[in-house]
Design a protein around this motif. Sequence first.
Motif, PDB file in Angstrom:
ATOM      1  N   ASN A 212     -14.604   7.291   4.211  1.00  0.00           N
ATOM      2  CA  ASN A 212     -13.708   7.664   3.309  1.00  0.00           C
ATOM      3  C   ASN A 212     -12.257   8.202   3.911  1.00  0.00           C
ATOM      4  O   ASN A 212     -11.738   8.874   3.157  1.00  0.00           O
ATOM      5  N   GLY A 213     -12.228   7.934   5.168  1.00  0.00           N
ATOM      6  CA  GLY A 213     -10.864   8.737   5.741  1.00  0.00           C
ATOM      7  C   GLY A 213     -11.058   9.419   6.940  1.00  0.00           C
ATOM      8  O   GLY A 213     -12.059   9.499   7.544  1.00  0.00           O
TER       9      GLY A 213
ATOM     10  N   PHE B  30      -7.496   9.199  -5.883  1.00  0.00           N
ATOM     11  CA  PHE B  30      -7.263   8.047  -5.500  1.00  0.00           C
ATOM     12  C   PHE B  30      -7.085   8.331  -3.630  1.00  0.00           C
ATOM     13  O   PHE B  30      -6.876   9.021  -3.345  1.00  0.00           O
ATOM     14  N   ASN B  31      -7.880   7.361  -3.290  1.00  0.00           N
ATOM     15  CA  ASN B  31      -7.905   7.249  -1.784  1.00  0.00           C
ATOM     16  C   ASN B  31      -7.560   6.068  -1.109  1.00  0.00           C
ATOM     17  O   ASN B  31      -8.296   5.021  -1.340  1.00  0.00           O
ATOM     18  N   ALA B  32      -6.400   6.155  -0.229  1.00  0.00           N
ATOM     19  CA  ALA B  32      -5.738   5.057   0.024  1.00  0.00           C
ATOM     20  C   ALA B  32      -6.736   4.244   1.030  1.00  0.00           C
ATOM     21  O   ALA B  32      -6.222   2.844   1.674  1.00  0.00           O
ATOM     22  N   ASN B  33      -7.758   4.688   1.685  1.00  0.00           N
ATOM     23  CA  ASN B  33      -8.684   4.507   2.522  1.00  0.00           C
ATOM     24  C   ASN B  33      -9.289   3.067   2.050  1.00  0.00           C
ATOM     25  O   ASN B  33      -9.453   2.236   2.513  1.00  0.00           O
TER      26      ASN B  33
ATOM     27  N   GLY C 253      -0.773  13.910   1.470  1.00  0.00           N
ATOM     28  CA  GLY C 253       0.361  12.991   0.728  1.00  0.00           C
ATOM     29  C   GLY C 253      -0.079  11.655   1.055  1.00  0.00           C
ATOM     30  O   GLY C 253       0.343  10.766   0.123  1.00  0.00           O
ATOM     31  N   LEU C 254      -0.327  11.237   2.079  1.00  0.00           N
ATOM     32  CA  LEU C 254      -0.737   9.783   2.382  1.00  0.00           C
ATOM     33  C   LEU C 254      -2.011   9.427   1.811  1.00  0.00           C
ATOM     34  O   LEU C 254      -2.218   8.338   2.084  1.00  0.00           O
ATOM     35  N   ARG C 255      -2.764  10.128   1.421  1.00  0.00           N
ATOM     36  CA  ARG C 255      -4.038  10.002   0.858  1.00  0.00           C
ATOM     37  C   ARG C 255      -5.106   9.397   1.838  1.00  0.00           C
ATOM     38  O   ARG C 255      -5.722   8.312   1.488  1.00  0.00           O
ATOM     39  N   VAL C 256      -4.962   9.436   3.023  1.00  0.00           N
ATOM     40  CA  VAL C 256      -6.048   8.947   3.939  1.00  0.00           C
ATOM     41  C   VAL C 256      -6.910   9.783   4.771  1.00  0.00           C
ATOM     42  O   VAL C 256      -7.815   9.366   5.587  1.00  0.00           O
TER      43      VAL C 256
ATOM     44  N   VAL D 267       2.969   1.974   8.759  1.00  0.00           N
ATOM     45  CA  VAL D 267       1.508   2.701   8.795  1.00  0.00           C
ATOM     46  C   VAL D 267       0.400   1.876   8.916  1.00  0.00           C
ATOM     47  O   VAL D 267      -0.712   2.263   9.700  1.00  0.00           O
TER      48      VAL D 267
ATOM     49  N   GLU E 133       1.737  11.493 -10.454  1.00  0.00           N
ATOM     50  CA  GLU E 133       1.217  12.879 -10.612  1.00  0.00           C
ATOM     51  C   GLU E 133       2.269  13.801 -10.942  1.00  0.00           C
ATOM     52  O   GLU E 133       2.148  14.804 -11.696  1.00  0.00           O
TER      53      GLU E 133
ATOM     54  N   VAL F  81      -4.559  12.603  -9.411  1.00  0.00           N
ATOM     55  CA  VAL F  81      -4.915  11.225  -9.599  1.00  0.00           C
ATOM     56  C   VAL F  81      -5.947  10.958  -8.581  1.00  0.00           C
ATOM     57  O   VAL F  81      -5.717  11.214  -7.389  1.00  0.00           O
TER      58      VAL F  81
ATOM     59  N   SER G 262       0.977  -1.255   0.058  1.00  0.00           N
ATOM     60  CA  SER G 262      -0.075  -0.253  -0.086  1.00  0.00           C
ATOM     61  C   SER G 262       0.916   1.231   0.128  1.00  0.00           C
ATOM     62  O   SER G 262       0.365   2.015  -0.803  1.00  0.00           O
ATOM     63  N   LEU G 263       2.043   1.125   0.691  1.00  0.00           N
ATOM     64  CA  LEU G 263       2.952   2.508   0.656  1.00  0.00           C
ATOM     65  C   LEU G 263       3.529   2.566  -0.705  1.00  0.00           C
ATOM     66  O   LEU G 263       3.714   3.685  -1.089  1.00  0.00           O
TER      67      LEU G 263
ATOM     68  N   THR H 297     -10.881   5.461   8.885  1.00  0.00           N
ATOM     69  CA  THR H 297     -10.158   4.659   7.852  1.00  0.00           C
ATOM     70  C   THR H 297     -10.273   3.248   7.943  1.00  0.00           C
ATOM     71  O   THR H 297     -10.614   2.670   9.083  1.00  0.00           O
ATOM     72  N   ALA H 298     -10.451   2.384   6.481  1.00  0.00           N
ATOM     73  CA  ALA H 298     -10.583   1.283   6.485  1.00  0.00           C
ATOM     74  C   ALA H 298      -9.253   0.593   7.480  1.00  0.00           C
ATOM     75  O   ALA H 298      -9.338  -0.607   8.032  1.00  0.00           O
ATOM     76  N   ALA H 299      -8.091   1.093   7.230  1.00  0.00           N
ATOM     77  CA  ALA H 299      -7.063   0.361   7.604  1.00  0.00           C
ATOM     78  C   ALA H 299      -6.837   0.382   9.348  1.00  0.00           C
ATOM     79  O   ALA H 299      -6.393  -0.405  10.024  1.00  0.00           O
TER      80      ALA H 299
ATOM     81  N   VAL I 289       0.929   4.399  -2.942  1.00  0.00           N
ATOM     82  CA  VAL I 289       0.759   5.553  -2.667  1.00  0.00           C
ATOM     83  C   VAL I 289       2.058   6.443  -3.270  1.00  0.00           C
ATOM     84  O   VAL I 289       1.883   7.292  -4.028  1.00  0.00           O
TER      85      VAL I 289
ATOM     86  N   ILE J 129       1.632   6.528  -7.118  1.00  0.00           N
ATOM     87  CA  ILE J 129       0.740   7.629  -7.454  1.00  0.00           C
ATOM     88  C   ILE J 129       1.231   8.781  -7.615  1.00  0.00           C
ATOM     89  O   ILE J 129       1.157   9.749  -8.393  1.00  0.00           O
TER      90      ILE J 129
END
Lengths: 96, 403
Positions: free
Chosen positions: B220-221, A65-68, B203-206, B263, A56, A63, A45-46, B298-300, A49, A52
């Motif tokens: 969604n986060g 994109f949601n890492a969640n 940056g982490l997109r969370v 993480v 960009e 992009v 996952s890292l 977060t799902a994580a 990210v 991506i």
Amino acid sequence: MGPKMTKEMTDTITNRVIEIIAEQAVLEPGDVSLDQTLEDLGIDSLGLVESIFAIEEAFDVSVPFNANDPSESEFDISSVAAIVAAVKTLVTQQAS
Amino acid sequence: MRRVVITGHGTINALGRNVPETLEAMREGRCGIGRLEFQDVERLSIRIGAQVKAYDPEAHFNRQKIALFDRFTQFTMLAASEAIGQSGLSFSGEAATRAGVVLGTSGGGMNTLDENYRSVYEDGKNRVHPFVVPKLMNNAAASHVSMEWNLKGPSFTVATACASSNHAMGQAMQMIRGGMADVMVTGGSEAMLCFGGIKAWEGLRVMSKDACRPFSANRNGMVQGEGAAVFVFEEYEHAKARGADILAEIVGFAMTSDASDIVMPSKQGAARAITGAMRDGGLNPEDICYINAHGTGTAANDKPECAAVADAFGHHADDLMISSTKAMHGHLIGGTGAVELLACVMALRDGVIAPTIGYQEADPECALDVVPNEAREAKVGATLSNAFAFGGLNAVLALRKAP
């Protein structure tokens, strides 16, 4: 819609995306094939990210994109080919 | 063994300027999340947070203090003032040497860093204010609390990302238990809502762009918050002898490390911390009525946290309540465990369970009673407060009703 892409442009995008993914996977670009998944390539996952972010930066696009929940994102990451196609769409859309 | 009780609490956060306002907001399930207001916010893709709005430092501190107090220190001082005032304690002579302060923060003086980087990099200035270093350092808040209230015993700052406050309060509790101190001022603070602070997290997109929905299938986060909460921990006989109003007892603490990923949290590490805190507090799983979850939205986090609770509690997992108050006050990172401990105190003292607001869709992987959307009344004898940090560092506190 944005301008239509030439074959040369799409090849450049394909090669650059493969380079980015290969770098994450610590492989040579020649060892990455379009039908592989990120999992096949050992990208976690890292790593995703980071890829991506690199995409960009390389194409100056944003992009969605949601890492969640990566599978729910509009950006298809199911294979290298899917990522290449998604990047081409973004470059076309966001060039306008 | 020496027992540890809480004899004062204080806070400032997006839900309220003090404890009564905050608890009222939690009872009503009010959301403190809104549009962020600070310089360059238009350059962010994430523009929501639980910010302390309409806050004027000059209403609380003089010019000399403001020159030395970053926003995270200001929040700490306000929360400490409420907590220590409520405890009725003052510290002089021998009592001062038997009292200390341990606080958690992750970013420390983030606003100070951000403003001064902007000044030297963007504005091209070649001089910065002489107090930048003492203002931004992570231990500034703990040091100013020790100076203001003359606390001369063991004092320091803990920085373990999202578990900072729980680690700090766990240390404070063990110091009293172990005989190093009789009174500890403890909790945590965070003020990361500035351009650089949010830009880094983007940056982490969370991060969510619209809402924090812990345990809800459509989450969604996470959404960040800011503020502080501070408690006075006191040795039980010391508190009893002076007839103090005891708010709750801190009976157990455990910390574990996942030793796996920087993480992604692990169910096993969380479950070991939960079980460890109960064991340390002499509690059986059946004794726990309420858990304040880490519940980041977060799902994580949410999935492994629910799985860890199911593992640690067995069939009792279906009988207890677990809520995440982050949907109301946001994720205060290094200060979050402290604000969340207020919800545990409310459950024990007032019999009110703070809800998980923003909950819309059941998630089969989070199939616990998450107290959706509305507060509930319940008789609560014991609670846990979870914190699971990036880096896999977990800290869980166990509380009991006041003896």
